[in-house]
Design an enzyme around this catalytic site. Structure first.
Site: not given
Ligand code: ATR
Length: 263
Positions: A65, A101, A127-129, A151, A209, A211
């Site tokens: 995105k 969105d 993340g992206g959204v 993170t 988010v 579904y």
């Molecule tokens: P992107 O970061 O590429 O946009 P996303 O699916 O929109 O992908 O975002 C994933 C989110 O889920 C992120 O906030 C991620 O946290 P990190 O930034 O630390 O990676 C979070 N996430 C995914 N797996 C997780 C886990 N096991 N525990 C906590 N947060 C998790």
């Protein structure tokens, strides 16, 4: 026949083709909508296909995105504010990146008759959204938005755009009226988000988010302790509805049949 596409990675879970193809049939539109798993390196060629009218519209999902932005000619105000594009189209020989969105989330909240005004909202994930959700919440008059991400650096990055955002460490739970799971935790049935569910409720709104699955552990536990719950299905339908209306200048119906289609 016109061609539409949703691009992402992974993409097999996407229900966009099902929804758009259903609306094509209902509105006698001669078009097909497919999904395509791509890598970032492929974005350029896909946009070229749109320029050459081999594709007529593109939806963009995780994780492209943001990375698609340099490849479009112009961003809509919404896409620019969120720095996130989920809908691409060509008009007057220009490729536009738009974001549905933000309005998708807003319409979902209005449809639920949940008044965001004055509420404290706690968002999990960065993340992206998330920028789109923050913009919608601000537009609807949220009193405070607090965000936590595993993170922390990514959460702090968001604060550069949204300076009044409050960041808390992962694992810390502040006071809130509504909590939003915007992480990917829950996509697998056994995923759990560690929260003191018993101590938090009742009478809060837990929004996921996700579904698919329909009810994540996050939502089922919240329900168990007397909270309202809502999954991301209506947001998904509304963002698709806005993209469809933009592309085809036809407003498809959102009825029981549409909603059931995604069960
Ligand atoms: P992107 O970061 O590429 O946009 P996303 O699916 O929109 O992908 O975002 C994933 C989110 O889920 C992120 O906030 C991620 O946290 P990190 O930034 O630390 O990676 C979070 N996430 C995914 N797996 C997780 C886990 N096991 N525990 C906590 N947060 C998790």
């Amino acid at each position: 026949m016109k061609k539409y596409l949703v691009i992402g990675n992974p993409i097999e879970h996407s229900l966009s083709p099902k929804l758009h193809n259903h609306w094509f049939e209902k509105n006698n539109i001669n078009a097909i909508y497919n999904k395509k798993q791509i890598n970032e390196i492929d974005i350029k060629d896909i946009i070229s296909e749109l320029r050459n009218d081999k594709i007529n519209g593109i939806n963009v999902t995780v994780p492209f995105k943001q990375s698609i932005i340099p490849f479009v000619d112009e961003l809509s105000a919404e896409a620019n504010n969120a720095q996130s594009v989920n809908t691409v189209y060509k008009e007057n020989n220009k490729v536009f990146g738009h974001n549905t969105d933000i309005s998708g989330f807003e319409l979902a909240m209005r449809g639920k008759s949940y008044d965001i005004k004055g509420k404290k909202i706690f968002i999990l994930g960065a993340g992206g959204v998330v920028p789109s959700i923050i913009l919608a919440l601000k537009k609807m008059g949220a009193n405070k938005i607090i965000l936590s991400n595993r993170t922390k650096k990514k959460a702090e990055q968001l604060k550069k755009t949204f300076s009044d955002l409050e960041i808390v460490d992962w694992g810390v739970t502040p006071e809130f009226n509504m909590i939003i799971n915007a992480t990917s935790l829950g996509l697998n049935k056994e995923d759990e988000i560690k929260l003191d569910y018993a101590g938090l409720g009742p009478n809060k709104l837990f929004y996921d988010v996700i579904y698919n699955p329909k009810e994540t552990k996050f939502l089922s536990k919240a329900k168990q302790f007397g909270n309202q719950t809502e999954n991301g299905k209506m947001m998904f339908i509304y963002q698709a509805h806005q993209a469809f209306t933009l592309w085809h200048k036809v407003m498809p119906k959102i009825d029981e049949e549409t909603i059931k289609l995604l069960d």
